[in-house]
Design an enzyme around this catalytic site. Structure first.
Site, PDB file in Angstrom:
ATOM      1  NE  ARG A   8      -3.643   2.509   2.245  1.00 47.92           N
ATOM      2  CZ  ARG A   8      -4.478   2.944   3.173  1.00 47.92           C
ATOM      3  NH1 ARG A   8      -4.511   2.356   4.353  1.00 47.92           N
ATOM      4  NH2 ARG A   8      -5.257   3.976   2.924  1.00 47.92           N
ATOM      5  CG  HIS A   9      -0.873   4.847  -1.181  1.00 49.37           C
ATOM      6  ND1 HIS A   9      -1.136   5.683  -0.108  1.00 49.37           N
ATOM      7  CD2 HIS A   9      -2.082   4.417  -1.631  1.00 49.37           C
ATOM      8  CE1 HIS A   9      -2.438   5.766   0.076  1.00 49.37           C
ATOM      9  NE2 HIS A   9      -3.040   5.008  -0.835  1.00 49.37           N
ATOM     10  CG  ASN A  15      -4.118   7.801   3.490  1.00 50.69           C
ATOM     11  OD1 ASN A  15      -3.154   7.304   2.902  1.00 50.69           O
ATOM     12  ND2 ASN A  15      -5.360   7.474   3.180  1.00 50.69           N
ATOM     13  CD  GLN A  21      -6.186   9.163  -0.207  1.00 49.29           C
ATOM     14  OE1 GLN A  21      -5.244   9.904  -0.431  1.00 49.29           O
ATOM     15  NE2 GLN A  21      -6.025   7.915   0.164  1.00 49.29           N
ATOM     16  NE  ARG A  58      -4.227   7.274  -2.910  1.00 50.60           N
ATOM     17  CZ  ARG A  58      -5.231   7.659  -3.683  1.00 50.60           C
ATOM     18  NH1 ARG A  58      -5.131   8.774  -4.389  1.00 50.60           N
ATOM     19  NH2 ARG A  58      -6.335   6.943  -3.767  1.00 50.60           N
ATOM     20  CD  GLU A  79      -8.782   2.119  -2.622  1.00 48.98           C
ATOM     21  OE1 GLU A  79      -9.309   1.063  -3.033  1.00 48.98           O
ATOM     22  OE2 GLU A  79      -8.072   2.179  -1.602  1.00 48.98           O
TER      23      GLU A  79
END
Length: 199
Positions: A8-9, A15, A21, A58, A79
């Site tokens: 995961r970024h 966040n 997002q 990201r 996402e």
């Protein structure tokens, strides 16, 4: 044996504010940059020979900080689209529409103009199949928390309601001995794992 490394970024600017997002193209926070850089040596030990990244910045920036500036950008790895919930604070949703938010986390509710869990999972399955069919033995996928949950749902039957949101700059590993998925690592970080990470 084939392995897929799912990262995961790092923490994004939204966040940090605990805002949803979805597919908004939000950059990493300074903390997120440090988190991603700290994960670099852990990922390097697996020597991935194919690197894919969501095309949202990201994820691309995280891939760069992991040492892979030439990661292949794959729009299928974006996402889940959260529609009208994009940019809304999670606390607001939990206060105003707690059942809808809980049902969305469980994959059974779709915000207006959003993407259903079934459609999202199918999209991610298509991207994962590309990774599995590639000749590379170890594939690194730099993506998003929802993407990782969708992969685990598709590969292992772990419904989203049964999985915590993976933390920023965390590593999850699936191996495929004889073509069957096996979870080897989940939510590993170089710092104390974040167990209540924002979506």
């Amino acid at each position: 044996m084939k392995r897929i490394l799912l990262v995961r970024h790092g923490e994004s600017e939204w966040n940090a504010l605990r805002r949803l997002q979805g597919q908004a193209d939000i950059g990493l926070s300074e903390r997120g940059e440090r988190q991603a850089h700290a994960l670099r040596s852990m990922v390097a030990t697996y020597r991935p020979d194919l690197v894919l990244a969501s095309d949202l910045k990201r994820a691309v920036h995280t891939a760069e900080l992991l040492g892979f500036p030439n990661a292949i950008r794959e729009p299928l790895l974006r996402e889940q689209d959260v529609g009208v919930w994009t940019g809304i604070e999670i606390a607001h949703l939990m206060d105003e529409t707690p059942e809808a938010y809980a049902d969305w986390r469980a994959g059974t509710f779709v915000p207006e103009n959003g993407e259903s869990w079934g459609d999202f999972r199918t999209r991610i399955a298509t991207a994962t199949e590309k990774a599995l069919s590639a000749p590379a033995k170890t594939v690194l996928i730099v993506c998003h928390g929802g993407v990782i949950r969708a992969v685990l749902d598709e590969a292992l039957g772990l419904a989203p309601a049964r999985i915590i949101p993976v933390g920023p700059a965390s590593l999850t590993i699936l191996a495929f001995p004889k073509g069957r998925a096996r979870l080897e690592v989940f939510n590993a970080t170089t710092f104390a794992p974040i167990l209540d990470a924002p979506d």
